[in-house]
Design an enzyme around this catalytic site. Structure first.
Site, PDB file in Angstrom:
ATOM      1  N   SER A 141       0.854  -1.143   0.091  1.00 53.80           N
ATOM      2  CA  SER A 141      -0.134  -0.009  -0.011  1.00 53.80           C
ATOM      3  C   SER A 141       0.683   1.201  -0.033  1.00 53.80           C
ATOM      4  O   SER A 141       2.079   1.071   0.563  1.00 53.80           O
ATOM      5  CB  SER A 141      -0.949   0.091   1.198  1.00 53.80           C
ATOM      6  OG  SER A 141      -1.472   1.363   1.490  1.00 53.80           O
ATOM      7  N   TYR A 154      -1.609  -0.717  10.175  1.00 51.03           N
ATOM      8  CA  TYR A 154      -1.801  -0.822   8.769  1.00 51.03           C
ATOM      9  C   TYR A 154      -0.299  -0.328   8.276  1.00 51.03           C
ATOM     10  O   TYR A 154       0.144  -1.036   7.160  1.00 51.03           O
ATOM     11  CB  TYR A 154      -3.030  -0.270   8.132  1.00 51.03           C
ATOM     12  CG  TYR A 154      -3.034  -0.663   6.840  1.00 51.03           C
ATOM     13  CD1 TYR A 154      -3.625  -1.822   6.374  1.00 51.03           C
ATOM     14  CD2 TYR A 154      -2.834   0.555   5.931  1.00 51.03           C
ATOM     15  CE1 TYR A 154      -3.636  -2.108   4.947  1.00 51.03           C
ATOM     16  CE2 TYR A 154      -3.251   0.108   4.234  1.00 51.03           C
ATOM     17  CZ  TYR A 154      -3.578  -0.989   4.083  1.00 51.03           C
ATOM     18  OH  TYR A 154      -3.672  -1.370   2.660  1.00 51.03           O
TER      19      TYR A 154
END
Length: 255
Positions: A141, A154
């Site tokens: 990501s 995350y």
């Protein structure tokens, strides 16, 4: 790009990017094993894949469970006899900051899904990938490079995934196995609704992200799937240890 008779294992394939990757590889002629926790969604993805390519192997499993991880790899090789490409796509996000009471519980859960499962699946698949001189595509990501608020776990998991990928690219290179990473920016999936937000709130968040990208757009999952297909193909034979940003310029800042 043809992947006829290649065997591809895709985790997190019940929706979004993973489903698009499974479909794209099947269109290219690959035999695909799709993995996810939600059997109903996997069935739908399987039906879509069967319309454009070979019927996929459907594996309902939780990548964070070691027994399931072993079954994922074993069932794929049992069904197809080999493994050429491992796509580690399964991942979860959060809406928790470091001061929250449940910060560590969330952190452990996200690390188990986004990083540890990738490490273990890679370990289990390694001998099969070495036999075929295959390759690995890890879906990371943009938030592994650019932090965001209320998602420290995350961000940390994806930063760890990026560096893990580079480290094992070195380990695998002498054995003829390539490892690369794709770091998407905002992609239109169900990830926000999976955090418990309403569809209206999810749409509002996506609009904020859209305005934060220099290109003023949100990617479609198929864009990430096409990049994964390229990296897994012989057209990328000289590419390993690389991280490809596909973020519509989100990481450039300028907001």
């Amino acid at each position: 790009m043809s992947l006829i008779n290649k065997v591809v294992l895709v985790t997190g394939a019940s929706s979004g990017i993973g489903a698009a990757i499974g479909l794209k590889f099947a269109e290219a002629g690959a035999n695909v094993a799709i993995v996810g926790r939600k059997e109903d969604k996997l069935k739908k993805v399987s039906e879509n894949i069967a319309k454009v390519g070979n019927k996929p192997l459907v594996i309902a499993a939780d990548v964070t469970k070691d027994n399931d991880a072993q079954r994922i790899v074993n069932d794929t090789v049992k069904q197809f006899g080999k493994l050429h490409v491992l796509v580690n796509n399964a991942g979860i996000a959060s809406n928790v900051d470091i001061t929250s009471e449940n910060a560590m519980k969330v952190y452990d859960n996200i690390m188990a899904t986004n990083l540890r499962s990738v490490v273990y699946l890679t370990h289990l698949a390694s001998k099969h990938l070495i036999e075929t001189k295959g390759n690995i595509v890890n879906i990371s990501s943009v938030f592994g490079q650019v932090p965001t608020n209320k998602d420290f776990a995350y961000c940390a998991s994806k930063a760890g995934l990026n560096h893990f990928s580079r480290a094992i690219a070195l380990d695998f290179a002498p054995k003829g196995v390539r490892v690369n990473t794709i770091s998407p920016g905002p992609v239109k999936t169900d990830i926000i609704e999976n955090l418990g937000f309403s569809s209206e709130k999810a749409a509002a968040i996506f609009n904020i992200w859209k305005q934060a990208t220099p290109l003023k757009r949100i990617s479609d999952p198929v864009e990430i799937a096409e990049l994964a297909l390229f990296l897994a193909s012989d057209k990328a034979v000289g590419i390993t240890g690389s991280t490809y940003l596909a973020d519509n310029g989100f990481s450039l800042g300028g907001r």
